[in-house]
Design a protein around this motif. Structure first.
Motif, PDB file in Angstrom:
ATOM      1  N   ALA A  72       0.779  -1.249  -0.074  1.00  0.00           N
ATOM      2  CA  ALA A  72       0.159  -0.066   0.053  1.00  0.00           C
ATOM      3  C   ALA A  72       0.801   1.298   0.016  1.00  0.00           C
ATOM      4  CB  ALA A  72      -0.910   0.150   1.297  1.00  0.00           C
ATOM      5  N   LEU A  73       1.808   1.353  -1.061  1.00  0.00           N
ATOM      6  CA  LEU A  73       2.639   2.521  -1.196  1.00  0.00           C
ATOM      7  C   LEU A  73       2.139   3.860  -1.503  1.00  0.00           C
ATOM      8  CD1 LEU A  73       5.725   0.424  -2.717  1.00  0.00           C
ATOM      9  CD2 LEU A  73       5.250   0.984  -0.379  1.00  0.00           C
ATOM     10  N   PRO A  74       2.215   4.829  -0.596  1.00  0.00           N
ATOM     11  CA  PRO A  74       1.764   6.102  -1.174  1.00  0.00           C
ATOM     12  C   PRO A  74       2.675   6.716  -2.611  1.00  0.00           C
ATOM     13  CG  PRO A  74       3.230   6.532   0.762  1.00  0.00           C
ATOM     14  CD  PRO A  74       3.027   4.868   0.434  1.00  0.00           C
ATOM     15  N   GLU A  75       1.844   7.422  -3.509  1.00  0.00           N
ATOM     16  CA  GLU A  75       2.311   7.841  -4.579  1.00  0.00           C
ATOM     17  C   GLU A  75       3.133   6.963  -5.183  1.00  0.00           C
ATOM     18  OE1 GLU A  75       3.640  11.872  -4.824  1.00  0.00           O
ATOM     19  OE2 GLU A  75       4.027  11.621  -2.619  1.00  0.00           O
ATOM     20  N   ALA A  76       2.275   5.715  -5.552  1.00  0.00           N
ATOM     21  CA  ALA A  76       2.986   4.637  -6.386  1.00  0.00           C
ATOM     22  C   ALA A  76       1.966   3.934  -7.285  1.00  0.00           C
ATOM     23  CB  ALA A  76       3.433   3.547  -5.350  1.00  0.00           C
ATOM     24  N   GLU A  77       2.389   3.180  -8.312  1.00  0.00           N
ATOM     25  CA  GLU A  77       1.257   2.789  -9.348  1.00  0.00           C
ATOM     26  C   GLU A  77       2.055   1.454 -10.002  1.00  0.00           C
ATOM     27  OE1 GLU A  77      -1.059   4.916 -12.707  1.00  0.00           O
ATOM     28  OE2 GLU A  77       1.015   4.305 -13.721  1.00  0.00           O
ATOM     29  N   LEU A  78       1.189   0.406  -9.972  1.00  0.00           N
ATOM     30  CA  LEU A  78       1.666  -0.802 -10.719  1.00  0.00           C
ATOM     31  C   LEU A  78       1.007  -0.873 -12.089  1.00  0.00           C
ATOM     32  CD1 LEU A  78       2.881  -3.682 -10.846  1.00  0.00           C
ATOM     33  CD2 LEU A  78       0.929  -4.590  -9.617  1.00  0.00           C
ATOM     34  N   LEU A  79       1.779  -0.834 -13.017  1.00  0.00           N
ATOM     35  CA  LEU A  79       1.283  -0.757 -14.459  1.00  0.00           C
ATOM     36  C   LEU A  79       1.364  -2.338 -14.953  1.00  0.00           C
ATOM     37  CD1 LEU A  79       0.164   0.894 -16.850  1.00  0.00           C
ATOM     38  CD2 LEU A  79       2.811   1.395 -17.468  1.00  0.00           C
ATOM     39  N   LEU A  80       0.291  -2.753 -15.506  1.00  0.00           N
ATOM     40  CA  LEU A  80       0.160  -4.145 -16.048  1.00  0.00           C
ATOM     41  C   LEU A  80      -0.160  -3.927 -17.374  1.00  0.00           C
ATOM     42  CD1 LEU A  80      -1.852  -6.038 -13.359  1.00  0.00           C
ATOM     43  CD2 LEU A  80       0.530  -5.855 -13.671  1.00  0.00           C
ATOM     44  N   VAL A  81       0.998  -4.149 -18.549  1.00  0.00           N
ATOM     45  CA  VAL A  81       0.632  -4.127 -19.742  1.00  0.00           C
ATOM     46  C   VAL A  81       0.433  -5.502 -20.530  1.00  0.00           C
ATOM     47  CG1 VAL A  81       1.794  -3.291 -22.179  1.00  0.00           C
ATOM     48  CG2 VAL A  81       2.033  -2.014 -19.857  1.00  0.00           C
ATOM     49  N   GLY A  82      -0.283  -5.771 -21.076  1.00  0.00           N
ATOM     50  CA  GLY A  82      -0.757  -7.036 -21.824  1.00  0.00           C
ATOM     51  C   GLY A  82      -2.072  -7.535 -22.009  1.00  0.00           C
ATOM     52  N   ASN A  83      -2.171  -8.830 -22.509  1.00  0.00           N
ATOM     53  CA  ASN A  83      -3.631  -9.224 -22.748  1.00  0.00           C
ATOM     54  C   ASN A  83      -4.347  -9.759 -21.386  1.00  0.00           C
ATOM     55  OD1 ASN A  83      -5.859 -10.066 -23.697  1.00  0.00           O
ATOM     56  ND2 ASN A  83      -5.101 -12.064 -24.665  1.00  0.00           N
ATOM     57  N   LEU A  84      -5.263  -9.209 -20.852  1.00  0.00           N
ATOM     58  CA  LEU A  84      -5.901  -9.534 -19.636  1.00  0.00           C
ATOM     59  C   LEU A  84      -6.714 -10.739 -19.780  1.00  0.00           C
ATOM     60  CD1 LEU A  84      -6.493  -9.134 -16.592  1.00  0.00           C
ATOM     61  CD2 LEU A  84      -8.476  -7.366 -17.399  1.00  0.00           C
ATOM     62  N   MET A  85      -6.376 -12.123 -19.129  1.00  0.00           N
ATOM     63  CA  MET A  85      -6.988 -13.288 -19.125  1.00  0.00           C
ATOM     64  C   MET A  85      -8.133 -13.177 -18.191  1.00  0.00           C
ATOM     65  SD  MET A  85      -5.259 -14.199 -21.606  1.00  0.00           S
ATOM     66  CE  MET A  85      -5.818 -15.634 -22.046  1.00  0.00           C
ATOM     67  N   ASP A  86      -9.101 -13.860 -18.467  1.00  0.00           N
ATOM     68  CA  ASP A  86     -10.488 -13.857 -17.540  1.00  0.00           C
ATOM     69  C   ASP A  86     -10.167 -14.517 -16.188  1.00  0.00           C
ATOM     70  OD1 ASP A  86     -12.067 -13.374 -19.753  1.00  0.00           O
ATOM     71  OD2 ASP A  86     -12.655 -15.322 -20.241  1.00  0.00           O
ATOM     72  N   GLU A  87      -9.079 -15.380 -15.984  1.00  0.00           N
ATOM     73  CA  GLU A  87      -9.129 -15.626 -14.295  1.00  0.00           C
ATOM     74  C   GLU A  87      -8.313 -14.688 -13.678  1.00  0.00           C
ATOM     75  OE1 GLU A  87      -4.926 -16.932 -16.137  1.00  0.00           O
ATOM     76  OE2 GLU A  87      -6.890 -17.015 -16.859  1.00  0.00           O
ATOM     77  N   MET A  88      -7.803 -13.580 -14.240  1.00  0.00           N
ATOM     78  CA  MET A  88      -7.302 -12.444 -13.450  1.00  0.00           C
ATOM     79  C   MET A  88      -8.271 -11.289 -13.315  1.00  0.00           C
ATOM     80  SD  MET A  88      -4.250 -13.504 -12.846  1.00  0.00           S
ATOM     81  CE  MET A  88      -3.924 -12.073 -11.728  1.00  0.00           C
ATOM     82  N   LYS A  89      -9.362 -11.318 -13.747  1.00  0.00           N
ATOM     83  CA  LYS A  89     -10.445 -10.374 -13.688  1.00  0.00           C
ATOM     84  C   LYS A  89     -10.713 -10.106 -12.163  1.00  0.00           C
ATOM     85  CE  LYS A  89     -11.525 -10.069 -18.607  1.00  0.00           C
ATOM     86  NZ  LYS A  89     -12.372 -10.307 -19.582  1.00  0.00           N
ATOM     87  N   PRO A  90     -11.342 -11.368 -11.570  1.00  0.00           N
ATOM     88  CA  PRO A  90     -11.550 -10.913 -10.210  1.00  0.00           C
ATOM     89  C   PRO A  90     -10.589 -10.370  -9.238  1.00  0.00           C
ATOM     90  CG  PRO A  90     -12.312 -13.211 -11.020  1.00  0.00           C
ATOM     91  CD  PRO A  90     -11.390 -12.655 -12.115  1.00  0.00           C
ATOM     92  N   LEU A  91      -9.241 -10.577  -9.486  1.00  0.00           N
ATOM     93  CA  LEU A  91      -8.349 -10.086  -8.758  1.00  0.00           C
ATOM     94  C   LEU A  91      -7.983  -8.644  -8.965  1.00  0.00           C
ATOM     95  CD1 LEU A  91      -5.565 -13.252  -8.846  1.00  0.00           C
ATOM     96  CD2 LEU A  91      -7.490 -12.353  -6.888  1.00  0.00           C
ATOM     97  N   LEU A  92      -8.715  -8.276  -9.892  1.00  0.00           N
ATOM     98  CA  LEU A  92      -8.460  -6.782 -10.495  1.00  0.00           C
ATOM     99  C   LEU A  92      -9.434  -5.753 -10.467  1.00  0.00           C
ATOM    100  CD1 LEU A  92      -5.999  -7.444 -13.533  1.00  0.00           C
ATOM    101  CD2 LEU A  92      -5.251  -6.207 -11.269  1.00  0.00           C
ATOM    102  N   ARG A  93     -10.594  -6.320  -9.732  1.00  0.00           N
ATOM    103  CA  ARG A  93     -11.946  -5.567  -9.519  1.00  0.00           C
ATOM    104  C   ARG A  93     -11.578  -4.110  -9.019  1.00  0.00           C
ATOM    105  NH1 ARG A  93     -15.382 -10.703  -8.115  1.00  0.00           N
ATOM    106  NH2 ARG A  93     -16.128 -11.462 -10.213  1.00  0.00           N
TER     107      ARG A  93
END
Length: 221
Positions: A72-93
């Motif tokens: 939970a870092l302040p002023e930080a961003e995790l950028l995910l680049v690529g094809n989003l597969m269905d199994e990951m969608k619940p983890l990224l809501r």
């Protein structure tokens, strides 16, 4: 007959088989002119961690997401680049509230821009040879966190141009990311070391020469 593998880790996977002695490592290379460091300094204080590849469970992203949320870092961003597969969608809501951005599939030019605007590259996969995404990130001048016992060990030296952590280990991954967050001045030095490693060993010219050597060896046999 020789069997080509792209990394020492891939070569080790042949150990149980009778043809293991016939494997040879031919490490890949990248276009270091295209994947080049930014020429203009970033004008933001946001600490950006980048991942490029399929956004799927086998890439170890569940551990990366868990580590990121744990920090939970302040002023930080995790950028995910690529094809989003269905199994990951619940983890990224709740990704936006957790400082996670899913960019989806980008052009090669936009991938370069994403890398150039980042501070750190992370590939948490335990099932990798020598990933081109890692080499491309290094070529743009980024330190890299990868998993030990994968192809990342062929190009990453912990503390020099990144860190190697145990696979499937959320705590170790979080610790490495936190160190980078707290030591951003060191990341500049480590990023230069990444770029230098590519220039010394992992350009397309190096790859072509390794292939020529392989073919010459095969011809002699």
């Amino acid at each position: 007959m020789l069997f080509r593998s792209y990394s020492s880790a891939a070569q080790r996977s042949f150990a149980p088989f009778s043809y293991a002695s016939k494997t040879i490592v031919v490490r890949p290379g990248v276009n270091h002119d295209f994947f080049a460091p930014a020429t203009i300094s970033r004008k933001t204080t946001t600490f950006r961690v980048c991942y490029v590849g399929r956004i799927e469970a086998p890439k170890g992203l569940a551990h990366l997401l868990a580590a990121w949320r744990q920090l939970a870092l302040p002023e930080a961003e995790l950028l995910l680049v690529g094809n989003l597969m269905d199994e990951m969608k619940p983890l990224l809501r709740d990704c936006s509230s957790a400082g996670i951005k899913v960019a989806g599939i980008l052009s090669r030019e936009d991938v370069v821009a994403a890398l150039q605007s980042s501070d750190l590259f992370v590939l948490p996969s335990m099932n990798e040879g020598l990933s081109l995404a890692v080499l491309e990130a290094m070529s743009t001048g980024l330190p890299v966190i990868g998993c030990a016992d994968t192809g990342a060990a062929d190009c990453i030296t912990s503390g020099e141009n990144g860190f190697l952590v145990p696979g499937r280990n959320t705590e170790a991954l979080a610790d490495a990311i936190l160190w980078c967050y707290k030591n951003r001045d060191a990341l500049t030095r480590m990023g230069r070391a990444s770029r230098a490693r590519v220039e010394q060993e992992f350009t397309l010219t190096h790859y072509r020469q390794r292939l020529i050597t392989l073919y010459e060896s095969a011809a002699r046999r």
